[in-house]
Motif scaffolding. Structure first.
Motif, PDB file in Angstrom:
ATOM      1  N   THR A 267     -22.537  79.218  19.339  1.00 13.97           N
ATOM      2  CA  THR A 267     -21.562  78.964  18.268  1.00 13.97           C
ATOM      3  C   THR A 267     -21.958  79.778  17.047  1.00 13.97           C
ATOM      4  O   THR A 267     -23.086  79.681  16.562  1.00 13.97           O
ATOM      5  N   LYS A 268     -21.026  80.593  16.595  1.00 11.69           N
ATOM      6  CA  LYS A 268     -21.303  81.416  15.416  1.00 11.69           C
ATOM      7  C   LYS A 268     -21.454  80.529  14.190  1.00 11.69           C
ATOM      8  O   LYS A 268     -20.646  79.620  13.958  1.00 11.69           O
ATOM      9  N   LYS A 269     -22.480  80.784  13.421  1.00 13.42           N
ATOM     10  CA  LYS A 269     -22.767  79.969  12.249  1.00 13.42           C
ATOM     11  C   LYS A 269     -22.191  80.610  10.991  1.00 13.42           C
ATOM     12  O   LYS A 269     -22.054  81.822  10.901  1.00 13.42           O
ATOM     13  N   PRO A 270     -21.855  79.766  10.003  1.00 12.25           N
ATOM     14  CA  PRO A 270     -21.358  80.327   8.741  1.00 12.25           C
ATOM     15  C   PRO A 270     -22.474  81.079   8.029  1.00 12.25           C
ATOM     16  O   PRO A 270     -23.656  80.893   8.349  1.00 12.25           O
ATOM     17  N   PRO A 271     -22.136  81.939   7.084  1.00 12.86           N
ATOM     18  CA  PRO A 271     -23.200  82.612   6.323  1.00 12.86           C
ATOM     19  C   PRO A 271     -24.037  81.581   5.585  1.00 12.86           C
ATOM     20  O   PRO A 271     -23.594  80.445   5.360  1.00 12.86           O
ATOM     21  N   LYS A 272     -25.233  81.946   5.221  1.00 13.00           N
ATOM     22  CA  LYS A 272     -26.127  81.018   4.525  1.00 13.00           C
ATOM     23  C   LYS A 272     -25.882  81.081   3.025  1.00 13.00           C
ATOM     24  O   LYS A 272     -25.464  82.097   2.489  1.00 13.00           O
ATOM     25  N   HIS A 273     -26.164  79.955   2.359  1.00  9.40           N
ATOM     26  CA  HIS A 273     -26.087  79.940   0.901  1.00  9.40           C
ATOM     27  C   HIS A 273     -27.086  80.949   0.338  1.00  9.40           C
ATOM     28  O   HIS A 273     -28.112  81.247   0.952  1.00  9.40           O
ATOM     29  N   HIS A 274     -26.790  81.435  -0.854  1.00  2.80           N
ATOM     30  CA  HIS A 274     -27.731  82.330  -1.515  1.00  2.80           C
ATOM     31  C   HIS A 274     -29.012  81.576  -1.888  1.00  2.80           C
ATOM     32  O   HIS A 274     -28.965  80.403  -2.276  1.00  2.80           O
ATOM     33  N   THR A 275     -30.129  82.259  -1.743  1.00  2.25           N
ATOM     34  CA  THR A 275     -31.392  81.795  -2.300  1.00  2.25           C
ATOM     35  C   THR A 275     -31.714  82.729  -3.465  1.00  2.25           C
ATOM     36  O   THR A 275     -31.012  83.712  -3.686  1.00  2.25           O
ATOM     37  N   GLU A 276     -32.791  82.424  -4.193  1.00  2.00           N
ATOM     38  CA  GLU A 276     -33.150  83.326  -5.293  1.00  2.00           C
ATOM     39  C   GLU A 276     -33.460  84.719  -4.748  1.00  2.00           C
ATOM     40  O   GLU A 276     -33.116  85.729  -5.371  1.00  2.00           O
ATOM     41  N   LYS A 277     -34.067  84.774  -3.576  1.00  5.23           N
ATOM     42  CA  LYS A 277     -34.407  86.073  -2.991  1.00  5.23           C
ATOM     43  C   LYS A 277     -33.150  86.880  -2.698  1.00  5.23           C
ATOM     44  O   LYS A 277     -33.039  88.053  -3.082  1.00  5.23           O
TER      45      LYS A 277
ATOM     46  N   GLN B 229     -26.829  74.603  -9.074  1.00  9.02           N
ATOM     47  CA  GLN B 229     -27.945  73.704  -8.816  1.00  9.02           C
ATOM     48  C   GLN B 229     -28.702  74.183  -7.579  1.00  9.02           C
ATOM     49  O   GLN B 229     -28.162  74.927  -6.757  1.00  9.02           O
ATOM     50  N   SER B 230     -29.944  73.742  -7.458  1.00  9.12           N
ATOM     51  CA  SER B 230     -30.758  74.079  -6.286  1.00  9.12           C
ATOM     52  C   SER B 230     -30.719  72.934  -5.296  1.00  9.12           C
ATOM     53  O   SER B 230     -30.841  71.768  -5.683  1.00  9.12           O
ATOM     54  N   LYS B 231     -30.543  73.270  -4.025  1.00  9.96           N
ATOM     55  CA  LYS B 231     -30.704  72.308  -2.940  1.00  9.96           C
ATOM     56  C   LYS B 231     -31.704  72.910  -1.979  1.00  9.96           C
ATOM     57  O   LYS B 231     -31.355  73.776  -1.175  1.00  9.96           O
ATOM     58  N   GLY B 232     -32.974  72.482  -2.102  1.00  7.67           N
ATOM     59  CA  GLY B 232     -34.043  73.173  -1.407  1.00  7.67           C
ATOM     60  C   GLY B 232     -34.165  74.556  -2.020  1.00  7.67           C
ATOM     61  O   GLY B 232     -34.259  74.711  -3.236  1.00  7.67           O
ATOM     62  N   LYS B 233     -34.108  75.590  -1.187  1.00  9.57           N
ATOM     63  CA  LYS B 233     -34.148  76.965  -1.690  1.00  9.57           C
ATOM     64  C   LYS B 233     -32.759  77.528  -1.952  1.00  9.57           C
ATOM     65  O   LYS B 233     -32.609  78.617  -2.499  1.00  9.57           O
ATOM     66  N   ASN B 234     -31.719  76.762  -1.574  1.00  7.08           N
ATOM     67  CA  ASN B 234     -30.349  77.254  -1.722  1.00  7.08           C
ATOM     68  C   ASN B 234     -29.826  77.086  -3.144  1.00  7.08           C
ATOM     69  O   ASN B 234     -30.152  76.098  -3.821  1.00  7.08           O
ATOM     70  N   LEU B 235     -28.989  78.020  -3.573  1.00  3.18           N
ATOM     71  CA  LEU B 235     -28.321  77.949  -4.867  1.00  3.18           C
ATOM     72  C   LEU B 235     -26.842  77.674  -4.629  1.00  3.18           C
ATOM     73  O   LEU B 235     -26.190  78.389  -3.867  1.00  3.18           O
ATOM     74  N   ILE B 236     -26.307  76.634  -5.282  1.00  2.32           N
ATOM     75  CA  ILE B 236     -24.937  76.186  -5.025  1.00  2.32           C
ATOM     76  C   ILE B 236     -24.236  75.932  -6.361  1.00  2.32           C
ATOM     77  O   ILE B 236     -24.845  75.409  -7.299  1.00  2.32           O
ATOM     78  N   THR B 237     -22.966  76.277  -6.454  1.00  3.08           N
ATOM     79  CA  THR B 237     -22.219  76.027  -7.684  1.00  3.08           C
ATOM     80  C   THR B 237     -21.937  74.533  -7.854  1.00  3.08           C
ATOM     81  O   THR B 237     -21.711  73.808  -6.886  1.00  3.08           O
TER      82      THR B 237
END
Length: 724
Positions: free
Chosen positions: A477-487, A544-552
């Motif tokens: 199953t193709k996965k959606p792109p990942k959220h941006h991290t700071e990297k 906001q940060s959720k783990g290493k992810n950055l989310i609006t």
């Protein structure tokens, strides 16, 4: 006679004093025979606030904007906790610097602030503020070791040669000031007044927010899909099993699962034959030397809890302690003039390493290439070996040190093997392929003990028969792109302009040279500001940060969706502004042209925001149960209700101005009145019809009336549609 040296920070001033053998410390400076070494604390001055130009600007009111002073002035910076009072520490240090420069035994000044746009402005704004008449020189260094300080002092430049750098720095200051003052003020009045919330608008903030928003929306809108693949397991003559993947027409992805299952069912207990075997020797080089963005990405992905802002602060500390070179760089190579210095550093660092015998200095274009250096070379260690550093400093220093050492280690080598199998079955028209690799020389990978996860294939020969021991069909199953991290965000900010290069080549001869797409690409922000931008987006509640992810956040999303000055959300537009600042540094553009462009943009944007009603639809007001709802407001979709004097939107407290007055003069001029039934029909159908209307010349006619918003003025006006 003496000269005053002004460093950017006390720690750097001490490095200079130590290098010059100056031991005598007085309040606010070091006192030597030939030099007086003093310091700033970063920016000691700031641009005037709006209220400093005009007392009436103390309170924000729409009619006061746009506000663009004819002349921009500096003042001593405000206290961090109370912006209404002067920072006493800054005031004291400014007075010390002024006293030293004015001394009769002083015949010149040396600016020793960081060699970049901001560093240039930190000292130059002081010189402008003081109206300095004595000669001013510039010390340009990439590190604060004793050798380099002495070398730099013997090769001083005239500060006047740095005029393009000053123009870019002050141009950036003024641009950000007018954008912040004007657009933050009017956006807050328009969108944040009801909740008493400041709506922060910035030249780099908004496009960075848009990058994160776009990725969030991409994930939300992702349509999941699946494909199937056929895998067999085969056994060599040495009884070693390995897997092989089925391909047809160079693709291993299939939509028809039943088709693969039919093939798979025929393969059990059959044999395959090796029809081709390719062994290719490959070389793998280490990653390039670090620039700031790559260092931030490396550290934030390797260590939990790190932010890009924290990486910069730790790197800055190592720089001021003389352990690494200037960290705020965009380059990943060294200037060719640094060959001898790099050799000395390498000799120091390799002593006692378990792989010391493999470390050998060489000069090549992967490390030394002056043509690819932007202002500052890549970050490397200095010859000073750290002592007593913190664990955090150790993490950053070791990353920089290891990446430097890797450049002078043997290249890692491996053999990549590709085995192609065929099965003699009419249903199985394709081929099976296995790929694997074997590490031959570890080379630079020993530095950080990087382990390989390569698939190792057994020794088989062309023509050899292999038994099929298992066959299966897997669904992927193709996965959606990942959220941006700071990297990933830092990388995107650094390279986003490259995608525009080819598309814009036709514009090369455009008369609007300033705003054409710059063919060399552009970035969002600078190495020095990107981390600060991400931190600020978090602090003001846009992401906001959720783990290493950055989310609006909800607020961040709303800003992107409703903010009418769309240019500030446009990566290309904002990136070109940043590129233009870079070109001002190089003398390719004039500061005045750049600022005129910004001022025109501000004037147009303020007007757009003033007329924008899009936020009103975000407020849903519940009318009291006993109140009759006449219809739905065409501006914000809240209820329109009747009052003593007219029919208006219940959302008026949040700024919705939709109203039809009972005493409307235009309607009364035709001998009609505004009634409840008339407004109901108008809101329901978008128009309302009248018969027996009397014109000014006495003629009777029928017509539909529409109540439409004038986008220019922002007000509603009546329009007539005649009925034959």
């Amino acid at each position: 006679m003496k000269k005053v040296i002004i460093a950017e920070k006390p720690s750097v001033a001490k490095n200079i004093a130590d290098a010059m053998g100056i031991k005598q410390r007085r309040e606010g400076y070091f006192d030597g025979e030939d030099y007086l070494v003093t310091w700033a604390f970063g920016h000691l001055l700031q641009l005037y606030d709006a209220k400093d130009y005009d007392e009436n600007m103390k309170g924000w009111r729409m009619e006061k904007f746009p506000f663009i002073p004819s002349d921009f002035k500096y003042k001593i910076k405000s206290d961090n906790l109370n912006r209404n009072v002067i920072d006493k520490g800054a005031e004291k240090q400014i007075n010390i610097i002024k006293y030293l420069i004015d001394r009769e035994d002083v015949d010149g000044v040396i600016s020793a602030t960081d060699y970049d746009r901001e560093g240039q402005v930190i000292s130059d704004e002081l010189f402008i503020h003081f109206h300095i008449k004595k000669p001013i020189y510039r010390l340009l260094l990439n590190e604060w070791t004793e050798d380099e300080v002495k070398k730099g002092m013997s090769n001083l430049k005239l500060n006047s040669e740095m005029q393009p750098l000053q123009d870019a720095g002050i141009g950036r200051q003024i641009a950000d000031w007018v954008i912040g003052i004007n657009l933050t003020s009017v956006a807050t009045l328009r969108y944040g007044a009801s909740e008493k919330k400041i709506i922060n608008i910035g030249r780099v903030l908004l496009p960075t927010l848009k990058i994160i928003y776009d990725r969030d929306k991409e994930i939300e809108n992702f349509q999941s899909s699946s494909y199937h693949k056929l895998i067999i397991k085969v056994k060599s003559k040495d009884n070693i099993e390995f897997e092989s993947l089925y391909y047809e027409n160079n693709s291993e992805q299939f939509t028809d699962k039943e088709y693969l299952e039919e093939i798979s069912g025929d393969l059990v207990n059959k044999r395959s034959v090796v029809v081709d075997k390719e062994v290719e020797k490959k070389r793998e080089y280490p990653g390039p030397l670090f620039n700031l963005s790559n260092l931030q990405g490396y550290i934030t992905s390797k260590y939990k809890g790190w932010t890009s802002d924290k990486v910069l602060k730790v790197a800055q500390s190592l720089y001021e302690k003389k352990y690494i070179t200037y960290p705020r760089t965009a380059s990943v190579v060294l200037d060719e003039s640094l060959e001898d210095r790099a050799r000395k550093v390498l000799e120091n660092l390799k002593k006692g390493l378990p792989y010391e015998s493999q470390v050998e200095f060489i000069k090549n274009k992967r490390v030394f290439d002056s043509s690819k250096v932007e202002s500052h070379s890549a970050i490397i260690p200095t010859y000073v070996i750290p002592k007593g550093i913190s664990l955090e400093e150790e993490h950053v220093y070791n990353a920089i040190k290891n990446r430097f050492i890797m450049q002078f280690m043997p290249v890692a080598e491996f053999e990549e093997t590709k085995i192609t199998l065929k099965v003699n079955d009419e249903k199985c028209s394709g081929e099976f392929i296995s790929k694997g690799r074997v590490e031959v020389i570890r080379g630079w990978r020993v530095v950080e003990k990087i382990e390989t996860k390569d698939t190792i294939l057994p020794l088989v020969e062309k023509g050899e028969n292999l038994d099929i021991t298992d066959s299966k069909v897997n669904t992927v199953t193709k996965k959606p792109p990942k959220h941006h991290t700071e990297k990933t965000l830092l990388r995107f900010m650094e390279t986003c302009g490259k995608g525009f290069k080819e598309d814009k080549e036709d514009d090369e001869n455009s008369s609007d040279e300033m705003m054409q797409a710059i063919l060399s690409g552009f970035s969002i922000g600078t190495p020095a500001t990107r981390a600060e931008t991400i931190k600020r987006l978090k602090d003001i509640g846009y992401i906001q940060s959720k783990g290493k992810n950055l989310i609006t956040t909800e607020l961040g999303r709303t800003i992107v969706e409703i903010f009418p000055a769309k240019e500030l959300l446009d990566l290309e537009y904002t990136g070109k502004l940043e590129k233009t600042l870079s070109d001002i540094e190089k003398g390719k553009f004039m500061k005045s042209d750049f600022l005129n462009l910004i001022f025109d943009f501000i004037k147009a944007s303020v007007e757009k925001i003033k007329k924008d009603d899009s936020i009103l639809s975000k407020f849903k007001i519940e009318p009291p149960k006993e109140i009759e709802i006449i219809g739905k407001c065409p501006v914000c979709e809240n209820a329109v209700i009747e009052s003593e004097k007219g029919f208006g939107c219940i959302n008026w407290k949040n700024g919705c101005k939709f109203t039809i007055w009972k005493s409307d003069k235009y309607i009364s001029s035709f001998g009609k009145v505004v009634s409840k039934e008339m407004v109901k029909l108008l809101l329901q159908n978008g128009k309302v019809g009248f018969r027996n209307l009397k014109s000014k010349n006495g003629k009777i006619f029928s017509a539909y009336f529409r109540y439409e918003k004038n986008e220019e003025s922002g007000y509603f006006n009546w329009k007539i549609e005649f009925i034959n």
